[in-house]
Design a protein around this motif. Structure first.
Motif, PDB file in Angstrom:
ATOM      1  N   LYS A 280     -36.089  44.073   4.716  1.00 50.68           N
ATOM      2  CA  LYS A 280     -34.633  44.048   4.730  1.00 50.68           C
ATOM      3  C   LYS A 280     -34.078  45.363   5.266  1.00 50.68           C
ATOM      4  N   SER A 282     -30.592  47.537   5.389  1.00 49.70           N
ATOM      5  CA  SER A 282     -29.344  47.608   4.635  1.00 49.70           C
ATOM      6  C   SER A 282     -28.582  48.885   4.963  1.00 49.70           C
ATOM      7  N   THR A 316     -26.356  43.898   4.799  1.00 49.99           N
ATOM      8  CA  THR A 316     -27.775  43.643   4.576  1.00 49.99           C
ATOM      9  C   THR A 316     -28.242  42.599   5.575  1.00 49.99           C
ATOM     10  N   GLU A 322     -25.781  39.493   5.442  1.00 47.91           N
ATOM     11  CA  GLU A 322     -24.749  39.582   4.409  1.00 47.91           C
ATOM     12  C   GLU A 322     -23.815  40.746   4.732  1.00 47.91           C
ATOM     13  N   HIS A 324     -20.134  42.426   3.128  1.00 48.36           N
ATOM     14  CA  HIS A 324     -19.106  42.426   2.083  1.00 48.36           C
ATOM     15  C   HIS A 324     -18.200  43.628   2.335  1.00 48.36           C
ATOM     16  N   ASP A 355     -16.187  38.334   2.801  1.00 48.95           N
ATOM     17  CA  ASP A 355     -17.562  38.127   2.339  1.00 48.95           C
ATOM     18  C   ASP A 355     -18.249  37.094   3.225  1.00 48.95           C
ATOM     19  N   TYR A 356     -19.440  37.440   3.690  1.00 49.36           N
ATOM     20  CA  TYR A 356     -20.185  36.538   4.575  1.00 49.36           C
ATOM     21  C   TYR A 356     -21.666  36.565   4.220  1.00 49.36           C
ATOM     22  N   THR A 357     -22.277  35.388   4.150  1.00 41.14           N
ATOM     23  CA  THR A 357     -23.722  35.238   4.028  1.00 41.14           C
ATOM     24  C   THR A 357     -24.122  34.079   4.924  1.00 41.14           C
TER      25      THR A 357
END
Length: 438
Positions: A280, A282, A316, A322, A324, A355-357
């Motif tokens: 990951k 970030s 992330t 993701e 935010h 907010d997005y995922t």
């Protein structure tokens, strides 16, 4: 007792001849064996693999040179953990030259002349698994010196759901107390998005907490749009229990959003600690700013629909992307449809929460909360549809959003509406046209 007589001269001569012949035969056999590069490379790879706990083999033609600065070339290199199904490294060709002093030092010296890798392929998961098996060490990281630098061509990195293709790396010199200047280019791929890059990088010194600077071209390419940009980055190298990365990252970019005939310039900047760990990437906590228009132009175009935005939050990227953000839009862009009174008469900024995922191309649903004075919107949208709406010269006066709008008062066509709450539903996309019959 009779005295022993010395062997006849002829017998002594034959014995000497046999010894000389045996030595000559051994020399010929040894010379023949050493003259075969595959035998020499097998010794080098076997000893290196034993020291690292790895199986290292090379099935292609090998070369070596002992005169001057020793050099070895191996082809079709494969490196794996014993018993592992996936190699952590493959390479069509690997070249290494290092001075005799390094060979005689038996590991105490890390002075190397040059390293080259052609078409290396590194599996990140297999590499991380091997690194986890290495015994911990309290010794400081030792940086090798490369007096003639290194070169990588046509490389490939394979991660979980992403890869970097056509990777090329080149730098002229590496030393523990010297700055490193190099060039890096390639193409990252993930979830339908391509990110080609061509960058120049400078490292103050190859050590942790030292400064690194990067400048060059990067683009983000999705199915229907492209985002080329010129970037500048400054940071400090980091390695710790929270992963590898950059501290005090500051990145600024001049970018353009391009889709069909649309060309929208803007600038942006992000800041924060960047980390890579367990597959990951970030950036948290992060700060971000966006400014619409081209700063190199004498005046920004008033019809640019990209707003001036400032935000803080987190980013992330692993199995999904993701984002935010908590921030605000400084002012309602002039290129957007005018708001009805009293909303359009207010100069207040618009606080927002985003907010997005989802997929890396931002094609999935984004949750949005925005507020101006006592008016509040709580809804969702898809970025590709909103960009199409912004690009359209004619069409609906309302953006393609779904959600709830509440306001104490709105004036429309001379009528004043108080204490309103409006449910907005975006029209679903039209079904695909049926295939023509043949």
């Amino acid at each position: 007792m009779p005295a022993q007589t010395a062997p006849p001269p002829a017998r002594r001569s034959r014995k000497r001849i046999y010894v000389l012949l045996a030595l000559l035969l051994a020399a010929l056999i040894g010379g023949r064996w050493v003259s075969r590069p595959s035998q020499v490379s097998w010794i080098v790879l076997s000893q290196t693999g034993r020291a690292l706990g790895l199986e290292i083999s090379a099935s292609g033609a090998s070369e070596y040179r002992l005169r001057g600065t020793p050099m070895i070339v191996v082809r079709d290199l494969v490196v794996r953990e014993p018993g592992a199904g996936t190699p952590l490294l493959r390479a069509q060709r690997a070249y290494l030259s290092l001075p005799w002093a390094t060979l005689r030092a038996a590991g105490d010296s890390l002075d190397v002349e040059r390293v080259e890798l052609d078409a290396p392929q590194i599996d990140i998961a297999a590499l991380n698994h091997w690194l986890a098996t290495r015994p911990p060490s309290t010794e400081p990281i030792r940086i090798p010196s490369l007096s003639r630098g290194a070169r990588v061509i046509d490389g490939r990195l394979i991660g979980e759901g992403w890869s970097v293709e056509r990777l090329a790396l080149n730098f002229a010199e590496l030393g523990p107390d010297k700055p490193v200047r190099g060039h890096l280019r390639g193409r990252a791929l993930s979830d339908g998005v391509a990110v080609p890059f061509d960058l120049a990088a400078t490292l103050q010194r190859p050590a942790l907490a030292r400064g690194v600077g990067v400048a060059g071209a990067i683009a983000v390419e999705a199915k229907d749009w492209r985002l080329p940009m010129r970037v500048r980055l400054g940071a400090l190298l980091h390695s710790g229990d929270d992963g590898l990365g950059l501290d005090r990252l500051r990145l600024g970019a001049n970018a353009r959003y391009r889709s069909g005939d649309t060309d929208l310039p803007f600038v942006y900047g992000v800041a924060g600690p960047l980390r890579y760990r367990d597959g990951k990437l970030s950036l948290s906590p992060m700060g971000a700013i966006v400014r619409g228009g081209d700063p190199s132009a004498k005046a920004n175009a008033a019809d640019n629909p990209i707003p001036d935005l400032s935000a803080a939050g987190s980013f992330t990227f692993g199995d999904a992307l993701e984002l935010h953000w908590r921030g605000e839009i400084a002012a309602w862009p002039a290129a957007w449809p005018a708001l009805p009174p009293p909303l359009g008469q207010s100069d207040s900024p618009l606080p927002l929460r985003l907010d997005y995922t989802g997929k890396a191309d931002f094609s999935d649903t984004i949750a949005l909360q925005a507020q101006r004075d006592q008016t509040r919107f709580d809804g969702r949208f898809r970025l590709p549809q909103v960009l199409q709406w912004l690009d359209a010269s004619k069409g609906s006066p309302l953006p393609p959003l779904s959600g709830t709008l509440s306001a104490p008062k709105i004036e429309i066509s001379g009528a004043s509406l108080e204490g309103i709450e409006i449910q907005i539903e975006d029209d679903p996309p039209p079904p695909p046209a049926p295939a023509a019959a043949h």
